[in-house]
Every structure is written in structure tokens, then in C-alpha cells.
Scaffold this motif. Structure first.
Motif, short mmCIF file in Angstrom:
data_model
loop_
_atom_site.label_atom_id
_atom_site.label_comp_id
_atom_site.label_asym_id
_atom_site.label_seq_id
_atom_site.Cartn_x
_atom_site.Cartn_y
_atom_site.Cartn_z
N HIS A 1 27.78 34.70 48.88
CA HIS A 1 29.05 35.22 48.68
C HIS A 1 30.29 34.48 49.24
O HIS A 1 31.13 34.25 48.46
N ILE A 2 29.94 33.85 50.23
CA ILE A 2 31.13 32.88 50.82
C ILE A 2 31.43 31.59 49.77
O ILE A 2 32.53 31.31 49.48
N ASN B 1 31.06 31.86 46.62
CA ASN B 1 31.51 32.29 45.48
C ASN B 1 32.84 32.72 45.67
O ASN B 1 33.79 32.62 44.86
N LEU B 2 33.27 33.25 46.79
CA LEU B 2 34.61 33.44 47.19
C LEU B 2 35.22 32.33 47.28
O LEU B 2 36.45 32.22 46.56
N ALA C 1 35.94 30.96 43.89
CA ALA C 1 36.94 31.55 43.28
C ALA C 1 38.45 31.43 43.76
O ALA C 1 39.32 31.11 42.69
N VAL C 2 38.68 31.36 44.89
CA VAL C 2 40.01 31.15 45.55
C VAL C 2 40.31 29.68 44.89
O VAL C 2 41.59 29.66 44.59
N ASN D 1 38.98 34.32 37.80
CA ASN D 1 38.53 33.96 38.97
C ASN D 1 39.01 34.99 40.18
O ASN D 1 38.38 35.08 41.28
N TRP E 1 36.51 37.40 40.03
CA TRP E 1 35.27 36.78 40.72
C TRP E 1 35.31 37.01 42.22
O TRP E 1 34.21 37.22 42.85
N ALA E 2 36.34 36.61 42.65
CA ALA E 2 36.86 36.67 44.09
C ALA E 2 36.65 38.08 44.69
O ALA E 2 36.02 38.30 45.67
N ALA F 1 32.86 38.99 44.73
CA ALA F 1 32.32 38.47 46.13
C ALA F 1 32.66 39.34 47.02
O ALA F 1 31.65 39.55 48.04
N VAL F 2 33.90 39.47 47.55
CA VAL F 2 34.27 40.49 48.68
C VAL F 2 33.61 41.66 48.55
O VAL F 2 33.05 42.09 49.83
#
Length: 82
Positions: free
Chosen positions: A39-40, A42-43, A46-47, A65, A68-69, A72-73
Motif C-alpha cells: 500500500h505504501i 502504491n501511495l 501515486a503521489v 493517479n 490510485w492514491a 491505496a489509503v
């Protein structure tokens, strides 16, 4: 090339690498889809890509994106509750 463009391009590449590495580690079963590392990655990917695409004014990419973030959150929250 100006410094800001260099850094924004670098963030874009770093974001793309985060996505690819996290997907590779998922497919090779080194990470699980419920792992915090997944998850991190991907986050962060995305960021970084949101910052890059905002700079480039590529708003469809900002949208995907950013979404997507958010996913992920959400995944982090859902998996943390388990």
C-alpha cells in the motif's frame, strides 16, 4: 533544462518505478496485496506521479493517479482494521 523540470521528471520516474516494483513483488508473491509495504509503495508512486502530472498539466493522469492514491489509503485503512 531548469531545475524544477528536472525534479518533477525525476518524481515521475520514481513514481513509475514504485508502481512497477510493487506490482512485481506482488506477482512474485514476495508481498501480499494486504501488506502495508504494498500500500505504501502504491501511495508513494501515486503521489509522485500526481506531482509530476500536475506540473505537466496532464489532468487525466492527475485524476487517475489521485484516485490510485485514494484507493491505496483505503486499502491501508481496511487492512489495518483486520
Amino acid at each position: 533544462m531548469n531545475d524544477l523540470k528536472f525534479w518533477m521528471d525525476s518524481l515521475g520516474w520514481l513514481g513509475a518505478i514504485c508502481f512497477l516494483v510493487s506490482y512485481y513483488l506482488l506477482v512474485t508473491k514476495k508481498w501480499k496485496a494486504t501488506s502495508m509495504e504494498y500500500h505504501i509503495a502504491n501511495l508513494l508512486g501515486a503521489v509522485f506521479l500526481v506531482l509530476n502530472t500536475l506540473y505537466d498539466a496532464s489532468f487525466p493522469s492527475v485524476f487517475i493517479n489521485g484516485s490510485w492514491a485514494a484507493i491505496a489509503v483505503l486499502g491501508m485503512v481496511v487492512d489495518r482494521k483486520r
